[in-house]
Structure formats: C-alpha cells, structure tokens
Design a protein around this motif. Structure first.
Motif, PDB file in Angstrom:
ATOM      1  N   UNK A 156      39.444  18.210  22.902  1.00 48.51           N
ATOM      2  CA  UNK A 156      37.883  17.832  23.084  1.00 48.51           C
ATOM      3  C   UNK A 156      37.322  19.027  22.213  1.00 48.51           C
ATOM      4  N   UNK A 157      37.766  20.505  22.027  1.00 45.97           N
ATOM      5  CA  UNK A 157      37.369  21.191  22.275  1.00 45.97           C
ATOM      6  C   UNK A 157      37.481  21.324  20.250  1.00 45.97           C
ATOM      7  N   UNK A 158      38.660  20.688  19.390  1.00 48.77           N
ATOM      8  CA  UNK A 158      38.332  20.701  17.967  1.00 48.77           C
ATOM      9  C   UNK A 158      36.952  19.233  17.307  1.00 48.77           C
ATOM     10  N   UNK A 159      37.444  18.336  18.180  1.00 47.82           N
ATOM     11  CA  UNK A 159      36.436  17.379  18.047  1.00 47.82           C
ATOM     12  C   UNK A 159      34.594  18.027  17.673  1.00 47.82           C
ATOM     13  N   UNK A 160      34.673  19.165  19.053  1.00 46.61           N
ATOM     14  CA  UNK A 160      33.036  19.946  18.709  1.00 46.61           C
ATOM     15  C   UNK A 160      33.290  20.684  18.148  1.00 46.61           C
TER      16      UNK A 160
ATOM     17  N   UNK B 124      30.024  22.804  16.589  1.00 49.22           N
ATOM     18  CA  UNK B 124      29.272  23.119  17.153  1.00 49.22           C
ATOM     19  C   UNK B 124      29.325  24.851  17.839  1.00 49.22           C
ATOM     20  N   UNK B 125      28.037  25.008  17.990  1.00 48.60           N
ATOM     21  CA  UNK B 125      27.770  27.039  18.445  1.00 48.60           C
ATOM     22  C   UNK B 125      28.215  26.822  19.633  1.00 48.60           C
ATOM     23  N   UNK B 126      28.915  28.381  19.783  1.00 49.31           N
ATOM     24  CA  UNK B 126      29.865  28.912  20.980  1.00 49.31           C
ATOM     25  C   UNK B 126      29.458  28.453  21.933  1.00 49.31           C
ATOM     26  N   UNK B 127      27.880  29.008  22.192  1.00 48.49           N
ATOM     27  CA  UNK B 127      27.153  27.635  23.463  1.00 48.49           C
ATOM     28  C   UNK B 127      27.180  26.882  23.577  1.00 48.49           C
ATOM     29  N   UNK B 128      27.182  26.290  22.902  1.00 50.67           N
ATOM     30  CA  UNK B 128      27.049  24.319  23.224  1.00 50.67           C
ATOM     31  C   UNK B 128      28.104  24.224  23.591  1.00 50.67           C
ATOM     32  N   UNK B 129      29.235  24.759  22.922  1.00 47.38           N
ATOM     33  CA  UNK B 129      30.844  24.444  23.327  1.00 47.38           C
ATOM     34  C   UNK B 129      31.069  24.803  24.413  1.00 47.38           C
ATOM     35  N   UNK B 130      30.672  25.771  25.424  1.00 46.72           N
ATOM     36  CA  UNK B 130      30.064  25.881  27.011  1.00 46.72           C
ATOM     37  C   UNK B 130      29.591  25.237  27.566  1.00 46.72           C
ATOM     38  N   UNK B 131      28.320  24.681  27.442  1.00 48.52           N
ATOM     39  CA  UNK B 131      27.460  23.959  28.043  1.00 48.52           C
ATOM     40  C   UNK B 131      28.072  22.830  28.257  1.00 48.52           C
TER      41      UNK B 131
ATOM     42  N   UNK C 247      31.945  23.611  30.392  1.00 50.74           N
ATOM     43  CA  UNK C 247      31.688  23.614  32.188  1.00 50.74           C
ATOM     44  C   UNK C 247      31.606  22.191  32.313  1.00 50.74           C
ATOM     45  N   UNK C 248      31.217  21.122  31.650  1.00 50.34           N
ATOM     46  CA  UNK C 248      31.764  19.583  32.205  1.00 50.34           C
ATOM     47  C   UNK C 248      32.582  19.345  32.863  1.00 50.34           C
ATOM     48  N   UNK C 249      33.690  19.733  32.355  1.00 49.86           N
ATOM     49  CA  UNK C 249      34.806  19.426  32.033  1.00 49.86           C
ATOM     50  C   UNK C 249      35.377  20.419  33.796  1.00 49.86           C
ATOM     51  N   UNK C 250      35.331  21.491  33.924  1.00 47.96           N
ATOM     52  CA  UNK C 250      36.407  22.412  34.596  1.00 47.96           C
ATOM     53  C   UNK C 250      35.441  22.069  36.034  1.00 47.96           C
ATOM     54  N   UNK C 251      33.989  22.174  35.819  1.00 51.38           N
ATOM     55  CA  UNK C 251      33.308  22.272  36.856  1.00 51.38           C
ATOM     56  C   UNK C 251      34.435  21.050  38.351  1.00 51.38           C
ATOM     57  N   UNK C 252      34.633  19.986  38.396  1.00 50.05           N
ATOM     58  CA  UNK C 252      34.664  18.719  39.121  1.00 50.05           C
ATOM     59  C   UNK C 252      36.193  19.766  39.814  1.00 50.05           C
ATOM     60  N   UNK C 253      36.446  20.244  39.415  1.00 47.35           N
ATOM     61  CA  UNK C 253      38.465  20.826  39.376  1.00 47.35           C
ATOM     62  C   UNK C 253      37.981  21.344  40.188  1.00 47.35           C
ATOM     63  N   UNK C 254      36.674  23.019  39.413  1.00 44.01           N
ATOM     64  CA  UNK C 254      36.621  24.010  40.208  1.00 44.01           C
ATOM     65  C   UNK C 254      35.490  23.777  42.285  1.00 44.01           C
ATOM     66  N   UNK C 255      35.594  22.629  42.022  1.00 43.24           N
ATOM     67  CA  UNK C 255      34.835  22.015  43.471  1.00 43.24           C
ATOM     68  C   UNK C 255      35.878  21.775  44.240  1.00 43.24           C
ATOM     69  N   UNK C 256      37.111  21.570  43.304  1.00 41.00           N
ATOM     70  CA  UNK C 256      38.027  21.176  44.593  1.00 41.00           C
ATOM     71  C   UNK C 256      38.263  22.429  44.672  1.00 41.00           C
ATOM     72  N   UNK C 257      38.798  23.610  44.029  1.00 38.37           N
ATOM     73  CA  UNK C 257      38.644  24.967  44.526  1.00 38.37           C
ATOM     74  C   UNK C 257      38.091  24.972  45.825  1.00 38.37           C
ATOM     75  N   UNK C 258      36.900  24.966  45.468  1.00 37.07           N
ATOM     76  CA  UNK C 258      36.118  25.550  45.984  1.00 37.07           C
ATOM     77  C   UNK C 258      35.936  25.200  47.790  1.00 37.07           C
ATOM     78  N   UNK C 259      36.246  23.776  48.051  1.00 37.92           N
ATOM     79  CA  UNK C 259      36.417  23.654  49.270  1.00 37.92           C
ATOM     80  C   UNK C 259      37.584  23.987  49.550  1.00 37.92           C
ATOM     81  N   UNK C 260      38.937  24.334  49.261  1.00 36.46           N
ATOM     82  CA  UNK C 260      39.996  24.499  49.405  1.00 36.46           C
ATOM     83  C   UNK C 260      39.734  26.297  50.027  1.00 36.46           C
ATOM     84  N   UNK C 261      38.354  27.112  48.804  1.00 41.53           N
ATOM     85  CA  UNK C 261      38.338  28.266  48.985  1.00 41.53           C
ATOM     86  C   UNK C 261      37.300  28.623  50.405  1.00 41.53           C
TER      87      UNK C 261
END
Lengths: 269, 307
Positions: free
Chosen positions: B204-208, B213-220, B224-238
């Motif tokens: 994913x990073x390589x294609x981008x 891709x500029x750095x901030x577009x890579x994050x945006x 961020x879209x890829x890791x956020x669903x994982x983070x939300x599972x963490x939020x529930x446990x948190x």
C-alpha cells in the motif's frame, strides 16, 4: 524479516542494523528506553524514585528472599484456584446458555450487566461480606474471571457448525454427547480466548484487592515496599507480576496455536 | 418454562423481575450493613409499599431496611435540583447556565461529573498517545519492530501494580488519578493500533509512493483509514479498562467522585448506599460501552470495505 523499502529511511546505519537482525534493534530500543528512564530520574526525580540501576542492584537480594516468593505464591495460587472455580461454573452456565435459548434469554441480561460492572466497584461490598481477608480477594478473582468465561463459552457453543450436530443426531447421539462431547469441544478455542481474558482480569482483581484490603500477596508487597520508600524492591515484584501476566498469556497463545491453528478471533472484552 | 417459550421479551422481563424479587427478599433477610433490598422500607414511597404489602400478607415489619433505589433517588436529590434551577432562572440566568447550576445541587450528579471528567481526560490522553504512536509505527516499520515486544509486555502487565508508585511519586490530586486512567486505557489502544500497523501491507505504501504521494496525503488516505478500525477495537477495550482505572484511582488515591460515594457509604456501613453507587457505575459503564460499540460497528464496516 521483510522491511518495507517504501518507508522513509531513518539512516543507513539503522537500516544496516535492522537488516542484520531485528533482535539488535529491539535490544537497542530497550537500552534507549531504560537509559531515558535512568537519566530522567537522575535529573528530575527525588532520590527514592525507582530507576533501572537501583532495580538491578536490588534484584538479586529481592529474588533470593523468601518473602517475595511467599507473596507471589499467595497471589498466584489464589488466581489459579479462582480460575479453576470460575472455569467449572462458567462452563456449566456457558454451555447451558449456548444450547438453550430460554436459559440464554434468562441469564444474558444479568451476565452482561455483571460483566460491564467495573470489578473494583464491587470491592467494598466483597470486603464487607468476606472481611478484609483473602476471602475477599478470592471472591473478586472469581467475579473478575467468571463472566468473561461464560460469555465466551456461550458464544462458542452457539457457533458450533450445524453440520456437526446434524451428523451427531443422525448417529443417534444423546443430549449428554451433544452437550459435552460436541458443543464443548467445538467451543474450546473460544474457551481459551475467554480464559486468556479471565487471567488478565483475575490478576488485576487480585492486585487491587490486596492493595485495598491489605491482604498479604504480591500487590501488598508492592504497596508496603513503595510506602517504605523501597521502590526498587517493589519494582522487582512488579517485574515478577509482569512475568506472570506474560507467561500465562504466552501459554494460552501457544495452546491456541498448537491445537487450533485455524482459529483466528479475538475474545470479548 | 414451556409456557414462556413463545414470548421472548416476556422471558427477559420475567428474568429481570425474578432477579429483582430475589434481591428484595435477600435484602430483607440480612443485617442492613450486610445487604440491602431494592425497594426496602426507609423512606416515603418504599416505606408505604413495604408496610402495605406486609399488612396484606399478615407479616410484621420489625426493623426497617433502607433500599437501594430510594437511596439512589435521595442522593440524586431532584427537589434540590429543581429548586436551584428555579432560583437561577428567576435570577436572570440563561437556560443552559441554570441547568448547569442545577446539576451542582445534587451530590450524585456532582460525583458523577467529577468522575466523568477524570475518565474523559485520562481516556483522551490515552487515545491521543495510543493513536499517535500506533500510526507512527504503521508509517515507520523500524519503530514497530523496535517497540512491539515492550508494548506487548506492558499490555499483559496488570497496571494496578503501579498505583502505589504513582501515589508515592505524584501524590493524590487530580493529575495522578488521570495518570492511573491513562495507564489503564493506553495499552489496549496502543496494542490494537499496533496490530493494525503490523497488518498494513507494505505494498500500500509502495503504491502510494510510486504515484508520488505527498507525506500528508499518505497519512490521510492510507495510514489513518487503515489503522482506525483496529484502533476502535482498542478503544472499546480501553473504555472498559479506563472505567476500572477511574474507580481504582478514586478509591486508592484520595476518595473523590463516585469512588468517594462508594468508600463513604462503606465506612458508614450503609450497604444501600454502596449498592446504589455500584448501580450508577454499572449504568455509566453500560451506556459508555453502548456508545463505543456503536462507533466500533461503524468503523468495522469501513474496515471491512477496505479489505
């Protein structure tokens, strides 16, 4: 070890280290973290505050002392006994909830609300019932562990593939075989996920109970040493506690990988 | 139970009623310092209900038992809230200002507010730190390789063991308690975001990158879209762990908020007060978990559509 070439290169030296061995990088990170801790405590903190050099100096004496091992054993045996009790009770209730819809409808509301209850909040009630004693600690371990086991077992039994049950019925299996021969075994991965959660919750419950009710054990060992400004000794006990947590978790993870390699699911929390 | 088989909601309500009835009966059997019934018989409406029932069934009430729900209502103190609201309204304050002022008239709401403030402060710091570090690890695999074992270790360590250190080093004001909540909530969030970072494919990073891709577009657009669903599972446990941390901090450092109500009632041998506070804490936990679950389902759908 495959490392992305797309990421920004931190430096050539660092990449050389990573390529050579990730272990060296982990070690380096550890040295940096502990070094930062050491420097920060030297620079900003009072002399009694725990620091890596102090912990290393105190570790041999603390590990050799019978006091620490007696405390650790007291906590660990209570947690294991509590787990055993909640395992038996949790299996019975969980299998019943998973197999019988009416049991599920009756019990679910209570199990879920006890599960959502932060376990520290019941600590005052348990100390009033069992006294400021190891009885209260045992009760909170069971309270912390029981409901995560029930919920996971019930989930597991509910998700038994229907084909298993059909085949079993066509070979005229009785209810006993269906409950304990098939449902229970098919839900074992869920059970292990539940036990994994229960261990973590049980350890936290045990430590909190020891701190709150001054029950002798590893939590109280930490509390009394931290109060006596022997934080380095207390930190040795924290390391042992961390080893319990990591060790028990690793055993469960190993069992899951060894016997249920197809299984990928995280437990409820 | 066949007669109930057709009525699913009926079964749930029956179970709720049976449980509460059992609680009520058990409450009357014991000493008031040992256990308290749901309704009991010490104030107003519960007193008249209990005595009417006792008369109807030919029992005599020899000792009054304070009930959990009356205790809850009396510590909520609705008349005082209404009075304060009317006072501030007639004093010329706006509606919002007078509602806020009215809340301060109730012990229970004040305690809840103080606990929630602690909870939210600790949780937001944990979320910021966990998401920040976790996403940085998605961007920089070398950082992930360096730190993941330490994070795993800390995730499995009971953070409760650090409370005596926090007490000795930082004392027992508001911020040390925030630190307790932060430590309880941080590692579930960090651990789950780390899981996301680990499963983010380097392609994913390589294609981008290959599309410049500029750095901030890579994050945006990727990280961020890829890791956020994982983070939300963490939020529930948190959230679940932060609630434990909140009460633990409020009980074991100096008593404030709901922890203070809990400890205060226990020291006064007031079991009805203890149970009422536990009820409030449980309701708070259930509502928070419901909210977080709703957020999580939304992001899980998002995450599933990405894969």
């Amino acid at each position: 070890m495959s490392v992305s070439t797309a990421s920004a290169p931190p430096s050539r030296l660092l990449w050389a280290i990573i390529k050579a061995s990730p272990f060296a990088l982990k070690l380096l990170a550890g040295l940096v973290l502990f070094g930062l801790w050491e420097v920060c405590t030297w620079a900003f903190a009072a002399p009694f505050v725990t620091r890596p050099s102090g912990v290393i100096a105190k570790l041999p004496a603390a590990v050799m002392s019978t006091e620490l091992w007696a405390a650790s054993w007291s906590t660990l045996s209570a947690v294991l006994l509590g787990l055993a009790v909640s395992l038996v009770a949790g299996l019975l209730i969980g299998v019943a909830m998973g197999r019988q819809p009416w049991v599920n409808r009756m019990a679910e509301i209570w199990v879920n609300s006890f599960y959502a209850m932060p376990m520290v909040a019941v600590l005052p009630v348990l100390t009033m019932w069992f006294g400021y004693s190891s009885g209260a600690r045992f009760a909170i371990i069971v309270f912390a562990a029981l409901f995560s086991i029930i919920l996971n077992v019930a989930d597991g039994v509910r998700n038994v593939p229907r084909e298993y049950l059909e085949v079993a019925r066509s070979f005229r299996a009785g209810p006993r075989d269906i409950w304990f021969g098939i449902s229970l075994f098919a839900s074992l991965p869920y059970l292990i996920a539940g036990i994994r959660l229960a261990i973590g919750r049980g350890l936290v419950g045990a430590v909190l109970a020891e701190i709150y009710a001054s029950v002798s054990g590893i939590g109280f060992y930490i509390l009394s040493n931290a109060r006596a400004l022997e934080q380095d000794v207390a930190m040795c006990a924290v390391l042992i506690l961390a080893a319990f947590g990591i060790g028990l978790d690793a055993i469960m993870g190993w069992m899951l990988r060894r016997w249920f390699p197809w299984y990928r699911r995280e437990g409820r929390e | 139970m066949n007669w109930l088989a057709g009525y699913r909601t009926g079964q749930v309500l029956f179970s709720l009623f049976a449980g509460l009835l059992l609680w009520e009966i058990a409450g009357w059997q014991f000493n008031t310092a040992f256990f308290a019934p749901v309704l009991g018989s010490d104030v107003g409406f519960s007193n008249s209900i209990a005595h009417a029932l006792a008369n109807a069934f030919g029992y005599r009430i020899t000792e009054d038992h304070p009930g959990t729900i009356p205790k809850l209502i009396s510590s909520l103190d609705l008349p005082a809230i209404l009075e304060r609201y009317a006072d501030t309204r007639s004093g010329g304050a706006g509606i919002v200002a007078s509602i806020l002022a009215a809340f301060t008239a109730s012990d229970l709401l004040m305690a809840m507010g103080s606990s929630l403030k602690l909870f939210l402060t600790g949780l937001s710091f944990a979320l910021l730190a966990g998401l920040g570090l976790g996403m940085a690890m998605a961007r920089m695999p070398w950082l992930r390789i360096a730190l993941e074992d330490y994070i795993l270790g800390l995730y499995a360590t009971p953070m409760a063991a650090l409370i005596p250190f926090i007490l000795a080093i930082f004392g027992f004001e508001f911020w040390p308690k925030v630190l307790v909540v932060f430590l309880f909530a941080l590692f579930p969030v960090l651990y789950n975001t780390l899981e996301g970072a680990r499963s983010l494919k380097p392609e994913y990073l390589e294609v981008a990158r290959s599309f410049r891709t500029r750095e901030w577009r890579l994050w945006k657009d990727v990280i961020i879209p890829y890791t956020l669903p994982f983070a939300m599972t963490g939020l529930r446990q948190g959230v679940a762990r932060a609630l434990v941390g909140m009460i633990a901090g409020e009980i074991l450092l100096n008593p404030t908020g709901l922890g203070d109500l809990l400890i205060g009632s226990e020291r006064a041998f007031d079991m009805a007060g203890v149970l009422a506070t536990i009820l409030v804490v449980t309701l708070l936990g259930t509502v928070l978990m419901f909210l977080v679950r709703a957020i999580e389902t939304r992001y899980i759908k998002w995450g599933a559509s990405l894969r």
